[in-house]
Write a protein that holds these residues in place. Sequence first.
Motif, PDB file in Angstrom:
ATOM      1  N   ALA A   1       4.985  -7.961 -31.136  1.00  0.00           N
ATOM      2  CA  ALA A   1       6.081  -7.035 -31.450  1.00  0.00           C
ATOM      3  C   ALA A   1       5.533  -5.790 -32.140  1.00  0.00           C
ATOM      4  CB  ALA A   1       7.117  -7.715 -32.335  1.00  0.00           C
ATOM      5  N   MET A   2       4.542  -5.980 -33.005  1.00  0.00           N
ATOM      6  CA  MET A   2       3.923  -4.816 -33.666  1.00  0.00           C
ATOM      7  C   MET A   2       3.181  -3.952 -32.661  1.00  0.00           C
ATOM      8  SD  MET A   2       4.906  -4.847 -36.758  1.00  0.00           S
ATOM      9  CE  MET A   2       3.964  -3.380 -37.193  1.00  0.00           C
ATOM     10  N   ARG A   3       2.493  -4.598 -31.717  1.00  0.00           N
ATOM     11  CA  ARG A   3       1.787  -3.821 -30.678  1.00  0.00           C
ATOM     12  C   ARG A   3       2.784  -2.984 -29.881  1.00  0.00           C
ATOM     13  NH1 ARG A   3       0.006  -7.635 -26.824  1.00  0.00           N
ATOM     14  NH2 ARG A   3      -0.868  -5.910 -25.665  1.00  0.00           N
ATOM     15  N   LEU A   4       3.890  -3.611 -29.513  1.00  0.00           N
ATOM     16  CA  LEU A   4       4.907  -2.901 -28.733  1.00  0.00           C
ATOM     17  C   LEU A   4       5.530  -1.782 -29.580  1.00  0.00           C
ATOM     18  CD1 LEU A   4       6.392  -2.808 -26.034  1.00  0.00           C
ATOM     19  CD2 LEU A   4       7.941  -4.586 -26.882  1.00  0.00           C
ATOM     20  N   ALA A   5       5.795  -2.069 -30.836  1.00  0.00           N
ATOM     21  CA  ALA A   5       6.390  -1.065 -31.731  1.00  0.00           C
ATOM     22  C   ALA A   5       5.468   0.141 -31.881  1.00  0.00           C
ATOM     23  CB  ALA A   5       6.673  -1.700 -33.092  1.00  0.00           C
ATOM     24  N   ARG A   6       4.178  -0.125 -32.057  1.00  0.00           N
ATOM     25  CA  ARG A   6       3.224   0.995 -32.207  1.00  0.00           C
ATOM     26  C   ARG A   6       3.146   1.815 -30.931  1.00  0.00           C
ATOM     27  NH1 ARG A   6      -0.470  -3.215 -34.242  1.00  0.00           N
ATOM     28  NH2 ARG A   6       0.018  -3.432 -36.443  1.00  0.00           N
ATOM     29  N   LEU A   7       3.184   1.114 -29.802  1.00  0.00           N
ATOM     30  CA  LEU A   7       3.129   1.825 -28.521  1.00  0.00           C
ATOM     31  C   LEU A   7       4.350   2.736 -28.370  1.00  0.00           C
ATOM     32  CD1 LEU A   7       1.255   1.921 -26.026  1.00  0.00           C
ATOM     33  CD2 LEU A   7       2.758   0.213 -24.970  1.00  0.00           C
ATOM     34  N   ILE A   8       5.519   2.211 -28.703  1.00  0.00           N
ATOM     35  CA  ILE A   8       6.747   3.019 -28.632  1.00  0.00           C
ATOM     36  C   ILE A   8       6.628   4.224 -29.570  1.00  0.00           C
ATOM     37  CG2 ILE A   8       9.216   3.005 -29.227  1.00  0.00           C
ATOM     38  CD1 ILE A   8       9.208   0.043 -28.136  1.00  0.00           C
ATOM     39  N   ALA A   9       6.127   3.973 -30.786  1.00  0.00           N
ATOM     40  CA  ALA A   9       6.018   5.052 -31.770  1.00  0.00           C
ATOM     41  C   ALA A   9       5.076   6.161 -31.309  1.00  0.00           C
ATOM     42  CB  ALA A   9       5.549   4.487 -33.105  1.00  0.00           C
ATOM     43  N   SER A  10       4.118   5.817 -30.454  1.00  0.00           N
ATOM     44  CA  SER A  10       3.137   6.817 -30.006  1.00  0.00           C
ATOM     45  C   SER A  10       3.610   7.574 -28.765  1.00  0.00           C
ATOM     46  CB  SER A  10       1.779   6.146 -29.741  1.00  0.00           C
ATOM     47  OG  SER A  10       1.855   5.314 -28.603  1.00  0.00           O
ATOM     48  N   HIS A  11       4.830   7.308 -28.310  1.00  0.00           N
ATOM     49  CA  HIS A  11       5.401   8.029 -27.162  1.00  0.00           C
ATOM     50  C   HIS A  11       6.604   8.859 -27.604  1.00  0.00           C
ATOM     51  CE1 HIS A  11       2.792   5.278 -25.026  1.00  0.00           C
ATOM     52  NE2 HIS A  11       2.983   5.998 -23.921  1.00  0.00           N
ATOM     53  N   ASP A  12       6.974   9.809 -26.739  1.00  0.00           N
ATOM     54  CA  ASP A  12       8.159  10.627 -27.023  1.00  0.00           C
ATOM     55  C   ASP A  12       9.418   9.971 -26.486  1.00  0.00           C
ATOM     56  OD1 ASP A  12       6.672  12.897 -28.104  1.00  0.00           O
ATOM     57  OD2 ASP A  12       5.903  13.079 -26.068  1.00  0.00           O
ATOM     58  N   GLY A  13       9.282   9.252 -25.391  1.00  0.00           N
ATOM     59  CA  GLY A  13      10.468   8.694 -24.753  1.00  0.00           C
ATOM     60  C   GLY A  13      10.166   7.392 -24.039  1.00  0.00           C
ATOM     61  N   LEU A  14      11.249   6.672 -23.731  1.00  0.00           N
ATOM     62  CA  LEU A  14      11.159   5.420 -22.978  1.00  0.00           C
ATOM     63  C   LEU A  14      11.987   5.556 -21.708  1.00  0.00           C
ATOM     64  CD1 LEU A  14      11.960   2.675 -25.673  1.00  0.00           C
ATOM     65  CD2 LEU A  14       9.783   3.794 -25.191  1.00  0.00           C
ATOM     66  N   LEU A  15      11.476   4.969 -20.637  1.00  0.00           N
ATOM     67  CA  LEU A  15      12.291   4.797 -19.423  1.00  0.00           C
ATOM     68  C   LEU A  15      12.382   3.296 -19.217  1.00  0.00           C
ATOM     69  CD1 LEU A  15      12.656   4.216 -16.271  1.00  0.00           C
ATOM     70  CD2 LEU A  15      13.546   6.458 -16.886  1.00  0.00           C
ATOM     71  N   ILE A  16      13.595   2.760 -19.326  1.00  0.00           N
ATOM     72  CA  ILE A  16      13.783   1.313 -19.191  1.00  0.00           C
ATOM     73  C   ILE A  16      14.611   1.048 -17.940  1.00  0.00           C
ATOM     74  CG2 ILE A  16      14.657  -0.782 -20.282  1.00  0.00           C
ATOM     75  CD1 ILE A  16      14.458   0.605 -22.994  1.00  0.00           C
ATOM     76  N   ALA A  17      14.099   0.165 -17.096  1.00  0.00           N
ATOM     77  CA  ALA A  17      14.829  -0.254 -15.890  1.00  0.00           C
ATOM     78  C   ALA A  17      15.247  -1.705 -16.104  1.00  0.00           C
ATOM     79  CB  ALA A  17      13.932  -0.126 -14.664  1.00  0.00           C
ATOM     80  N   THR A  18      16.541  -1.936 -16.165  1.00  0.00           N
ATOM     81  CA  THR A  18      16.999  -3.284 -16.522  1.00  0.00           C
ATOM     82  C   THR A  18      17.759  -3.971 -15.393  1.00  0.00           C
ATOM     83  OG1 THR A  18      18.221  -4.581 -18.168  1.00  0.00           O
ATOM     84  CG2 THR A  18      19.200  -2.488 -17.539  1.00  0.00           C
ATOM     85  N   PRO A  19      17.585  -5.282 -15.271  1.00  0.00           N
ATOM     86  CA  PRO A  19      18.521  -6.073 -14.457  1.00  0.00           C
ATOM     87  C   PRO A  19      19.778  -6.377 -15.271  1.00  0.00           C
ATOM     88  CG  PRO A  19      16.702  -7.465 -15.204  1.00  0.00           C
ATOM     89  CD  PRO A  19      16.520  -6.116 -15.850  1.00  0.00           C
ATOM     90  N   GLU A  20      20.753  -6.977 -14.638  1.00  0.00           N
ATOM     91  CA  GLU A  20      21.992  -7.365 -15.326  1.00  0.00           C
ATOM     92  C   GLU A  20      22.146  -8.877 -15.249  1.00  0.00           C
ATOM     93  OE1 GLU A  20      25.905  -5.171 -14.983  1.00  0.00           O
ATOM     94  OE2 GLU A  20      26.311  -6.867 -13.678  1.00  0.00           O
ATOM     95  N   TYR A  21      22.307  -9.503 -16.410  1.00  0.00           N
ATOM     96  CA  TYR A  21      22.585 -10.939 -16.456  1.00  0.00           C
ATOM     97  C   TYR A  21      23.976 -11.129 -17.053  1.00  0.00           C
ATOM     98  CZ  TYR A  21      17.683 -12.477 -15.635  1.00  0.00           C
ATOM     99  OH  TYR A  21      16.445 -12.736 -15.108  1.00  0.00           O
ATOM    100  N   ASN A  22      24.859 -11.740 -16.289  1.00  0.00           N
ATOM    101  CA  ASN A  22      26.226 -11.996 -16.761  1.00  0.00           C
ATOM    102  C   ASN A  22      26.844 -10.765 -17.421  1.00  0.00           C
ATOM    103  OD1 ASN A  22      26.388 -14.709 -15.833  1.00  0.00           O
ATOM    104  ND2 ASN A  22      24.942 -15.264 -17.457  1.00  0.00           N
ATOM    105  N   GLY A  23      26.678  -9.656 -16.738  1.00  0.00           N
ATOM    106  CA  GLY A  23      27.323  -8.421 -17.176  1.00  0.00           C
ATOM    107  C   GLY A  23      26.648  -7.750 -18.357  1.00  0.00           C
ATOM    108  N   SER A  24      25.454  -8.207 -18.749  1.00  0.00           N
ATOM    109  CA  SER A  24      24.826  -7.622 -19.943  1.00  0.00           C
ATOM    110  C   SER A  24      23.303  -7.663 -19.841  1.00  0.00           C
ATOM    111  CB  SER A  24      25.334  -8.353 -21.189  1.00  0.00           C
ATOM    112  OG  SER A  24      24.954  -7.662 -22.347  1.00  0.00           O
ATOM    113  N   LEU A  25      22.644  -7.513 -21.006  1.00  0.00           N
ATOM    114  CA  LEU A  25      21.176  -7.421 -21.021  1.00  0.00           C
ATOM    115  C   LEU A  25      20.524  -8.770 -20.762  1.00  0.00           C
ATOM    116  CD1 LEU A  25      22.184  -5.032 -22.968  1.00  0.00           C
ATOM    117  CD2 LEU A  25      19.903  -5.155 -23.958  1.00  0.00           C
TER     118      LEU A  25
END
Length: 198
Positions: free
Chosen positions: A65-89
């Motif tokens: 989680a820290m690795r992912l958090a640091r990676l996010i912090a070092s970027h300007d933006g995120l592009l997330i492509a999500t599936p839908e499970y039972n109408g939600s995340l």
Amino acid sequence: MAITPRILVFAGSVRTGAFSGRTADVAQKELAVQGAEVTRISLADYPLPILDEDLEREKGIPENAMRLARLIASHDGLLIATPEYNGSLPPLLKNSIDWVSLARRDGARAFRPFAGKVAGLCSSSKGRFAGIRCINHLRAVLVRCQMEVVTPECSVPEGGSAFDADGQFRDERLRQSMERLCRTLIETSRMLSVRIEA
Ligand SMILES: Cc1cc2nc3c(=O)[nH]c(=O)nc-3n(C[C@H](O)[C@H](O)[C@H](O)COP(=O)(O)O)c2cc1C
């Protein structure tokens, strides 16, 4: 001079041949064509236990989680492509977001990995509704995490027939909506850049 925005791209499914993964592939290419510096990851490389506050208290934030958090912090933006499970995340995506949202310190440094970052959202499904219920939930979750979520989005219906042999969308309207989403994500990321070098 305008900065080259750094955009982190990932899908909310790690399934082989996932429609959300294929949608993320399209986004990755379009962002690069439009001049962003793109980092593509799979959440499979950041395995995390189901969040439980007892676990957090006893063992702290997992290193993935820290690795992912640091990676996010070092970027300007995120592009997330999500599936839908039972109408939600799907749980993989929500669990990853929840763990990262708990990362408030990195050593001595105060840390808000999501705060002020820009997000662009895609959804997909095997059916006709293209995951549009999920994308609204994801938008609300990310706003709660203090992200700036851009208005354009790209929702892909009938994932089983949406992509051609090159992995591009067959439908011209989907190509246009991806082009617009990426353009807005890049422009907004440029304006709001707050990245922390890893
Ligand atoms: C637990 C579960 C719930 C699902 N719920 C929905 C749903 O609410 N709406 C929908 O369009 N598809 C739903 N699906 C079907 C997904 O759209 C389909 O499995 C899709 O391929 C998953 O995304 P992926 O290809 O990115 O892995 C569901 C699938 C699973 C496994």
